[in-house]
Design a protein around this motif. Sequence first.
Motif, mmCIF file in Angstrom:
data_model
loop_
_atom_site.group_PDB
_atom_site.id
_atom_site.type_symbol
_atom_site.label_atom_id
_atom_site.label_comp_id
_atom_site.label_asym_id
_atom_site.label_seq_id
_atom_site.Cartn_x
_atom_site.Cartn_y
_atom_site.Cartn_z
ATOM 1 N N VAL A 94 0.854 -1.181 0.000
ATOM 2 C CA VAL A 94 0.000 0.000 0.000
ATOM 3 C C VAL A 94 0.891 1.232 0.000
ATOM 4 N N THR A 95 0.556 2.241 -0.810
ATOM 5 C CA THR A 95 1.324 3.482 -0.787
ATOM 6 C C THR A 95 0.904 4.301 0.425
ATOM 7 N N ALA A 96 1.705 5.296 0.765
ATOM 8 C CA ALA A 96 1.440 6.121 1.947
ATOM 9 C C ALA A 96 0.077 6.797 1.873
ATOM 10 N N ASP A 97 -0.450 7.035 0.645
ATOM 11 C CA ASP A 97 -1.769 7.657 0.507
ATOM 12 C C ASP A 97 -2.901 6.639 0.486
ATOM 13 N N GLY A 98 -2.592 5.353 0.777
ATOM 14 C CA GLY A 98 -3.620 4.334 0.945
ATOM 15 C C GLY A 98 -3.990 3.533 -0.287
ATOM 16 N N VAL A 99 -3.306 3.730 -1.413
ATOM 17 C CA VAL A 99 -3.628 3.001 -2.645
ATOM 18 C C VAL A 99 -2.948 1.630 -2.627
ATOM 19 N N GLU A 100 -3.749 0.567 -2.794
ATOM 20 C CA GLU A 100 -3.202 -0.786 -2.852
ATOM 21 C C GLU A 100 -2.548 -1.004 -4.205
ATOM 22 N N ARG A 101 -1.297 -1.507 -4.195
ATOM 23 C CA ARG A 101 -0.531 -1.663 -5.432
ATOM 24 C C ARG A 101 -0.285 -3.105 -5.827
ATOM 25 N N GLY A 102 -0.642 -4.059 -4.989
ATOM 26 C CA GLY A 102 -0.459 -5.457 -5.328
ATOM 27 C C GLY A 102 -0.013 -6.271 -4.131
ATOM 28 N N VAL A 103 0.161 -7.550 -4.382
ATOM 29 C CA VAL A 103 0.555 -8.501 -3.348
ATOM 30 C C VAL A 103 1.973 -8.972 -3.647
ATOM 31 N N VAL A 104 2.793 -9.075 -2.618
ATOM 32 C CA VAL A 104 4.171 -9.525 -2.774
ATOM 33 C C VAL A 104 4.173 -11.018 -3.096
ATOM 34 N N GLU A 105 4.705 -11.360 -4.294
ATOM 35 C CA GLU A 105 4.826 -12.769 -4.684
ATOM 36 C C GLU A 105 6.144 -13.364 -4.233
ATOM 37 N N SER A 106 7.191 -12.543 -4.230
ATOM 38 C CA SER A 106 8.511 -13.019 -3.819
ATOM 39 C C SER A 106 9.397 -11.822 -3.515
ATOM 40 N N VAL A 107 10.555 -12.117 -2.978
ATOM 41 C CA VAL A 107 11.573 -11.095 -2.745
ATOM 42 C C VAL A 107 12.782 -11.512 -3.568
ATOM 43 N N GLN A 108 13.190 -10.625 -4.471
ATOM 44 C CA GLN A 108 14.288 -10.911 -5.392
ATOM 45 C C GLN A 108 15.576 -10.290 -4.874
ATOM 46 N N ALA A 109 16.614 -11.109 -4.755
ATOM 47 C CA ALA A 109 17.914 -10.588 -4.335
ATOM 48 C C ALA A 109 18.447 -9.670 -5.431
ATOM 49 N N ASN A 110 19.025 -8.557 -5.016
ATOM 50 C CA ASN A 110 19.557 -7.574 -5.945
ATOM 51 C C ASN A 110 20.767 -6.923 -5.272
ATOM 52 N N PRO A 111 21.852 -6.706 -5.989
ATOM 53 C CA PRO A 111 23.051 -6.162 -5.344
ATOM 54 C C PRO A 111 22.831 -4.833 -4.618
ATOM 55 N N ALA A 112 22.036 -3.951 -5.160
ATOM 56 C CA ALA A 112 21.818 -2.650 -4.517
ATOM 57 C C ALA A 112 20.868 -2.792 -3.335
ATOM 58 N N ASN A 113 19.667 -3.282 -3.584
ATOM 59 C CA ASN A 113 18.646 -3.508 -2.556
ATOM 60 C C ASN A 113 17.772 -4.654 -3.024
ATOM 61 N N ASP A 114 17.345 -5.499 -2.109
ATOM 62 C CA ASP A 114 16.402 -6.539 -2.482
ATOM 63 C C ASP A 114 15.123 -5.884 -2.976
#
Length: 151
Positions: A94-114
């Motif tokens: 959910v964004t800070a203004d309350g809009v739902e953006r989706g459901v987390v399916e997975s967390v992808q490893a990434n060198p900068a930030n997951d």
Amino acid sequence: MGRLLKPHGLAGEMVVQLLSDRTERVAKGSVLYHEGGALTVRSSRPHQDRYLVRFDEVSSREQCDALRGRTLTAPPLDDADGYWVHELVGATVVTADGVERGVVESVQANPANDLLVLDGGALVPVTFIVDGPTDGRVTVEVPDGLFELYA
């Protein structure tokens, strides 16, 4: 939290790739689990971008070969400041203004930030999380236009 890659030498030491930034996972005495049982860390040392680990239960190259490619898991650590994959997957973003953006399916490893991988294909760096996961929701503050890339 990691993967057993290959033997190192002849005496039962293994190359371990950590999938976690928590290096205490390979500290002496830590117990790690794989689909065939448990392994107790006897010693470990950094080696390039991996670790060389000896386990109490492994004393030969042949035993290491039998473990090659297995995934290691460990009990969750008590860290109030951290996010755990099992808490994020399935959460509604959910964004800070309350809009739902989706459901987390997975967390992808990434060198900068997951990255949170949402069911609609959006990728959200975990550094944008400002609250949660609480009650199955994660609140994020993202730069303008991030979600429009996936519309």
